[in-house]
Design a protein around this motif. Structure first.
Motif, PDB file in Angstrom:
ATOM      1  N   TYR A  17      -3.205   2.520   8.101  1.00 16.65           N
ATOM      2  CA  TYR A  17      -3.078   1.616   7.371  1.00 16.65           C
ATOM      3  C   TYR A  17      -2.499   0.168   7.813  1.00 16.65           C
ATOM      4  O   TYR A  17      -2.854  -0.731   7.384  1.00 16.65           O
ATOM      5  N   VAL A  26       0.232   6.099   8.765  1.00 13.94           N
ATOM      6  CA  VAL A  26       0.902   4.525   8.930  1.00 13.94           C
ATOM      7  C   VAL A  26       0.160   3.829   9.953  1.00 13.94           C
ATOM      8  O   VAL A  26      -0.216   2.820   9.646  1.00 13.94           O
ATOM      9  N   LEU A  34       4.360  -1.381   3.248  1.00 10.51           N
ATOM     10  CA  LEU A  34       3.942  -0.093   3.029  1.00 10.51           C
ATOM     11  C   LEU A  34       4.811   0.574   2.256  1.00 10.51           C
ATOM     12  O   LEU A  34       5.969   0.450   2.282  1.00 10.51           O
ATOM     13  N   ALA A  66      -2.584  -3.709   6.335  1.00  6.87           N
ATOM     14  CA  ALA A  66      -1.615  -3.550   5.417  1.00  6.87           C
ATOM     15  C   ALA A  66      -0.213  -3.839   6.089  1.00  6.87           C
ATOM     16  O   ALA A  66       0.144  -3.080   6.935  1.00  6.87           O
ATOM     17  N   VAL A  84       6.203   4.440   1.288  1.00  7.84           N
ATOM     18  CA  VAL A  84       5.824   5.824   1.684  1.00  7.84           C
ATOM     19  C   VAL A  84       6.418   6.777   0.790  1.00  7.84           C
ATOM     20  O   VAL A  84       8.071   6.730   0.604  1.00  7.84           O
ATOM     21  N   CYS A 137       6.287   2.498  12.262  1.00 10.61           N
ATOM     22  CA  CYS A 137       5.864   1.098  12.326  1.00 10.61           C
ATOM     23  C   CYS A 137       5.933   0.237  13.553  1.00 10.61           C
ATOM     24  O   CYS A 137       5.488  -0.976  13.473  1.00 10.61           O
ATOM     25  N   VAL A 185       0.829  -1.268  -0.072  1.00  9.63           N
ATOM     26  CA  VAL A 185      -0.111  -0.191  -0.008  1.00  9.63           C
ATOM     27  C   VAL A 185       0.881   1.247  -0.072  1.00  9.63           C
ATOM     28  O   VAL A 185       1.824   1.339   1.004  1.00  9.63           O
ATOM     29  N   ARG A 186       0.741   2.080  -1.049  1.00  9.07           N
ATOM     30  CA  ARG A 186       1.373   3.463  -1.065  1.00  9.07           C
ATOM     31  C   ARG A 186       0.585   4.409  -0.271  1.00  9.07           C
ATOM     32  O   ARG A 186      -0.522   4.614  -0.677  1.00  9.07           O
ATOM     33  N   LEU A 187       1.195   5.045   0.678  1.00  9.22           N
ATOM     34  CA  LEU A 187       0.394   6.002   1.387  1.00  9.22           C
ATOM     35  C   LEU A 187       0.481   7.235   0.616  1.00  9.22           C
ATOM     36  O   LEU A 187       1.312   7.597  -0.260  1.00  9.22           O
TER      37      LEU A 187
END
Length: 266
Positions: free
Chosen positions: A81, A78, A89, A86, A91, A107, A68-70
């Protein structure tokens, strides 16, 4: 276990496909196509948190790892998600080792980080049905940081070397713009910068990744040592495929079309 994280840690190639159409239906179709990972784009795709959740649910059970791209480097995003499940990630717009360290902290639970503890109501822990989730979550979280500016390029090695960063994704399009070649990621100057960035990431002992819809460039990046490369996007495949089909019939609507296999379901 996050097999994608384990694969890129050993330099094993992982071929990906971009999901920008922002629908669970296309995500589910692409999840069964044979790619190692699918990128759910929350930066440029028309996605929000609930829609990303539905795509994660659609991909679940397939061999493909959802990445998943924020939309931006934000600690709160963060947390959100990660909580919806997810675990890998990407970013965007990282330009320093300090930014990289902040994303690593986002994270991780305290005392190693600043991630808020909400596992009782989070899908990631299966609502506290996963034994030991709070202590083990960090093991499966894969953090990829995107370098796509001159500042990011200059700090590329330091970003990659940051403890807790699993890989660095080099953004060719934004990098091309930053280097004065807007719309031309294949320009020799851009390609030289990308090659240098891949070398610096690898020298830091981390995985390098890119997106390249041009098959020639994708193979070049893989040959240069990039281990996670997205080789196309759902939008582009649909747009160019639809245009090509329409063009064949516009050029000569009465001529037989060669090379097309009838759909046996109709």
């Amino acid at each position: 276990m996050n097999m994608f994280k384990a694969a890129i840690a050993t330099g094993r190639r992982q071929i990906g496909f971009w999901q920008a159409l922002a629908t669970p239906y296309t995500a589910e179709i692409c999840a069964g196509a044979g790619f190692d990972w699918l990128l759910i784009d929350g930066e440029h795709g028309p996605n929000d948190l609930p829609l990303v959740l539905r795509q994660l649910q659609a991909i679940e059970g397939s061999p493909a790892e959802p990445v998943v791209r924020l939309p931006c480097a934000d600690t709160v995003l963060v947390k959100q998600y990660l909580d919806i499940g997810a675990r890998t990630l990407l970013v965007p717009m990282i330009e320093s080792a300090a930014q990289a360290a902040a994303m690593v902290a986002a994270c991780r639970y305290p005392p190693r980080g600043v991630r808020g503890v909400g596992s009782a109501i989070g899908r990631a822990s299966r609502w506290n049905r996963t034994p030991g989730y709070l202590h083990d979550a960090e093991r499966d979280i894969c953090l990829l940081l995107q370098v796509e500016s001159v500042a990011g390029l200059e700090a590329c090695h330091a970003i990659a070397a940051t403890d807790g960063v699993d890989g660095v994704f080099i953004g060719p399009s934004d990098l091309a713009a930053a280097l004065g070649h807007l719309g031309h990621p294949g320009h020799p100057d851009v390609q030289a910068a990308i090659a240098g960035a891949i070398d610096r990431v690898l020298s830091a002992g981390k995985a390098a990744g890119l997106l390249a819809a041009d098959e020639r460039l994708a193979r070049r990046y893989l040959a240069a040592g990039a281990s996670f490369v997205a080789v196309g996007t759902d939008v582009t495949v649909l747009a160019r495929g639809a245009e090509a089909l329409a063009a064949r019939f516009r050029e000569d609507p009465g001529a037989p079309t060669t090379g097309m296999v009838p759909d046996p379901t109709y």
